[in-house]
Design a protein around this motif. Structure first.
Motif, PDB file in Angstrom:
ATOM      1  N   ARG A   6       0.932  -0.895  -0.015  1.00  0.00           N
ATOM      2  CA  ARG A   6      -0.064   0.397   0.357  1.00  0.00           C
ATOM      3  C   ARG A   6       0.861   1.231   0.038  1.00  0.00           C
ATOM      4  O   ARG A   6       2.140   1.467   0.592  1.00  0.00           O
ATOM      5  CB  ARG A   6      -0.798  -0.009   1.565  1.00  0.00           C
ATOM      6  N   THR A   7      -0.003   1.956  -0.953  1.00  0.00           N
ATOM      7  CA  THR A   7       0.924   3.363  -0.508  1.00  0.00           C
ATOM      8  C   THR A   7      -0.346   4.143  -1.089  1.00  0.00           C
ATOM      9  O   THR A   7      -1.230   4.408  -1.063  1.00  0.00           O
ATOM     10  CB  THR A   7       1.671   3.788  -2.068  1.00  0.00           C
ATOM     11  N   ARG A   8       0.396   6.300  -0.527  1.00  0.00           N
ATOM     12  CA  ARG A   8      -0.009   7.054  -0.595  1.00  0.00           C
ATOM     13  C   ARG A   8       0.291   8.122  -1.630  1.00  0.00           C
ATOM     14  O   ARG A   8       1.341   8.473  -0.914  1.00  0.00           O
ATOM     15  CB  ARG A   8      -0.675   7.083   0.886  1.00  0.00           C
ATOM     16  N   ILE A  38       2.541   3.363   3.218  1.00  0.00           N
ATOM     17  CA  ILE A  38       1.842   2.724   4.098  1.00  0.00           C
ATOM     18  C   ILE A  38       2.276   1.816   4.502  1.00  0.00           C
ATOM     19  O   ILE A  38       1.857   1.599   5.422  1.00  0.00           O
ATOM     20  CB  ILE A  38       0.472   2.988   3.069  1.00  0.00           C
ATOM     21  N   ASN A  39       2.128   0.441   3.932  1.00  0.00           N
ATOM     22  CA  ASN A  39       2.757  -0.766   4.182  1.00  0.00           C
ATOM     23  C   ASN A  39       3.432  -1.193   3.292  1.00  0.00           C
ATOM     24  O   ASN A  39       3.423  -1.575   2.316  1.00  0.00           O
ATOM     25  CB  ASN A  39       1.192  -1.309   4.089  1.00  0.00           C
ATOM     26  N   TYR A  40       4.798  -1.174   3.822  1.00  0.00           N
ATOM     27  CA  TYR A  40       5.703  -1.881   2.894  1.00  0.00           C
ATOM     28  C   TYR A  40       7.700  -2.220   3.638  1.00  0.00           C
ATOM     29  O   TYR A  40       7.506  -1.771   4.380  1.00  0.00           O
ATOM     30  CB  TYR A  40       6.409  -0.726   1.808  1.00  0.00           C
ATOM     31  N   SER A  41       7.417  -3.314   3.555  1.00  0.00           N
ATOM     32  CA  SER A  41       8.445  -4.340   4.439  1.00  0.00           C
ATOM     33  C   SER A  41       9.041  -4.975   3.486  1.00  0.00           C
ATOM     34  O   SER A  41       9.184  -5.618   2.803  1.00  0.00           O
ATOM     35  CB  SER A  41       8.011  -4.475   5.731  1.00  0.00           C
ATOM     36  N   VAL A  42      10.623  -5.516   3.778  1.00  0.00           N
ATOM     37  CA  VAL A  42      11.896  -5.922   3.089  1.00  0.00           C
ATOM     38  C   VAL A  42      12.815  -6.764   4.863  1.00  0.00           C
ATOM     39  O   VAL A  42      12.435  -6.434   4.952  1.00  0.00           O
ATOM     40  CB  VAL A  42      12.731  -5.352   2.503  1.00  0.00           C
ATOM     41  N   ALA A  43      12.596  -8.287   3.549  1.00  0.00           N
ATOM     42  CA  ALA A  43      13.578  -8.892   4.583  1.00  0.00           C
ATOM     43  C   ALA A  43      15.561  -9.409   4.037  1.00  0.00           C
ATOM     44  O   ALA A  43      15.315  -9.659   2.984  1.00  0.00           O
ATOM     45  CB  ALA A  43      12.574 -10.217   4.420  1.00  0.00           C
ATOM     46  N   ASP A  44      15.613  -8.850   4.260  1.00  0.00           N
ATOM     47  CA  ASP A  44      17.541  -9.339   4.106  1.00  0.00           C
ATOM     48  C   ASP A  44      17.824 -10.736   4.471  1.00  0.00           C
ATOM     49  O   ASP A  44      17.599 -10.835   5.389  1.00  0.00           O
ATOM     50  CB  ASP A  44      18.283  -7.893   4.072  1.00  0.00           C
TER      51      ASP A  44
END
Length: 165
Positions: A6-8, A38-44
């Protein structure tokens, strides 16, 4: 790299033109916007098998300046036309982590144009145009991806010809 769930994108663009004395026109536009994740995460993952999650909610969207503006002064006499325009782009991040080392600085560039239109017949025109882009030879980067920044062209010249039938 990835897609946010999600982005705004919120903003306003204003555009206008004023006809001054005969032959002179000022026109321009400006955009003020707010582009955020708005709703974003990344995994390393690291070499020891531990997975680190980075929550990027609320960060600016890469490549999206909050402010842009253009202004043009045009003068026309008969078939001659000359214009001077300025473009300003606000600073923006080149990735979504909001890391100040990955921020493209704001820049302003000025261009000039001169043209003449020849009337060859009924509805037939030949236009010769010359441009000087980056008139003041500003050195700036116009975009980037992550830690790679792409420089803009230094002062450059364009000659053009167009035929309208």
């Amino acid at each position: 790299m990835g897609n946010a769930d999600r982005t705004r994108h919120i903003g306003v663009e204003l555009q206008g033109q004023i006809d001054l004395t005969p032959g002179f026109t000022i026109s321009g536009n400006t955009t003020i916007s707010y582009n955020r994740l708005i709703n974003y995460s990344v995994a390393d993952s690291s070499s020891n098998g531990i997975v680190y999650r980075h929550d990027l909610d609320g960060n600016p969207i890469a490549g999206s300046p909050d402010f842009m503006a253009n202004l043009r002064l045009t003068h026309s006499i008969g078939e001659w036309r000359a214009s001077l325009d300025a473009k300003h782009v606000g600073s923006f991040y080149t990735d979504d982590t909001k890391n100040d080392l990955l921020k493209n600085d704001a820049y302003t560039v000025v261009n000039a144009m001169l043209s003449y239109r020849f009337i060859l017949g009924s509805g037939v025109f030949l236009t010769l145009r010359g441009e000087v882009r980056n008139l003041f030879d500003a050195l700036y980067t116009m975009s980037g991806e992550g830690n790679e920044f792409f420089p803009a062209a230094e002062r450059n010249y364009i000659l053009g010809i167009s035929l309208q039938l």
